[in-house]
Design an enzyme around this catalytic site. Structure first.
Site, short mmCIF file in Angstrom:
data_model
loop_
_atom_site.label_atom_id
_atom_site.label_comp_id
_atom_site.label_asym_id
_atom_site.label_seq_id
_atom_site.Cartn_x
_atom_site.Cartn_y
_atom_site.Cartn_z
N ALA A 90 30.04 68.45 79.25
CA ALA A 90 29.32 67.25 79.68
C ALA A 90 30.19 66.30 80.48
CB ALA A 90 28.75 66.53 78.46
N GLU A 91 31.44 66.18 80.10
CA GLU A 91 32.33 65.20 80.73
C GLU A 91 32.82 65.63 82.11
OE1 GLU A 91 33.15 62.15 79.95
OE2 GLU A 91 32.33 62.03 77.93
N SER A 92 33.27 66.88 82.23
CA SER A 92 33.94 67.28 83.47
C SER A 92 33.43 68.58 84.06
CB SER A 92 35.44 67.44 83.21
OG SER A 92 35.66 68.54 82.34
#
Length: 189
Positions: A90-92
């Site tokens: 989700a983040e990167s």
């Protein structure tokens, strides 16, 4: 819903950008016209040239290359590896060189001040970044007595926001983030 199959002609050469709309539909383009599109895949030829000129590390093409690091820190900090993978996804999108508009860096998108507090020397180093991110997740899980939703909300919007609202803040971004990470976590199990 049938899985999407995407292929590009071998001669094609361009960065590819991705955007997931609120209904979960993925959109891809090589010419983003909206700021919600984020880099998904770098032009290999251009990427090689950039790495040569600026001495940048390569972009992850296979999340499995981080599996040993994730497994080691999952065991060390007692955090479910599926949750760690979901946060990274989700983040990167598994890009160790990702830097957000707000300055968050690396696979787990650590803000510089948070990284400093976690003794992360190089947020763009996958091992250092994952160690710091997992350590921070462990802290949040402990703070919120194992409640993954609250820990994820705090990871996204800060502990102060979760405390202020006594739960997941009413921010659409945070609510979407928690749902997305939990969905990814279930897929990684």
């Amino acid at each position: 819903m049938a899985p999407a199959v995407i292929s590009w002609p071998a001669a094609a050469s361009a960065d590819i950008y991705r955007y997931e709309d609120p209904e979960g539909t993925l959109h891809f383009t090589d010419a983003p016209t909206d700021k919600r599109f984020k880099i998904f895949m770098r032009d290999i030829k251009k990427d090689r040239k950039l790495r040569t000129v600026f001495k940048l590390p390569g972009y992850a093409r296979n999340p499995a290359e981080f599996e040993p690091i994730i497994a080691a820190y999952a065991k060390e900090y007692g955090v479910d590896s599926s949750l760690i993978k979901a946060v990274i996804h989700a983040e990167s999108g598994y890009n160790p060189n990702a830097v957000s508009r707000k300055g968050a860096q690396g696979l787990m998108q650590l803000m510089p001040k948070t990284a400093q507090g976690l003794k992360v020397n190089n947020s763009l180093d996958p091992s250092d970044n994952i160690r710091g991110g997992v350590r921070y997740l462990r802290f949040l899980l402990d703070t919120f007595k194992g409640n993954e939703s609250l820990a994820l909300a705090a990871y996204n919007s800060g502990m102060g926001s979760v405390a202020k609202y006594g739960g997941i803040p009413p921010y659409q971004e945070t609510q979407d983030y928690v749902a997305k990470v939990l969905s990814y976590r279930n897929n990684y199990r």
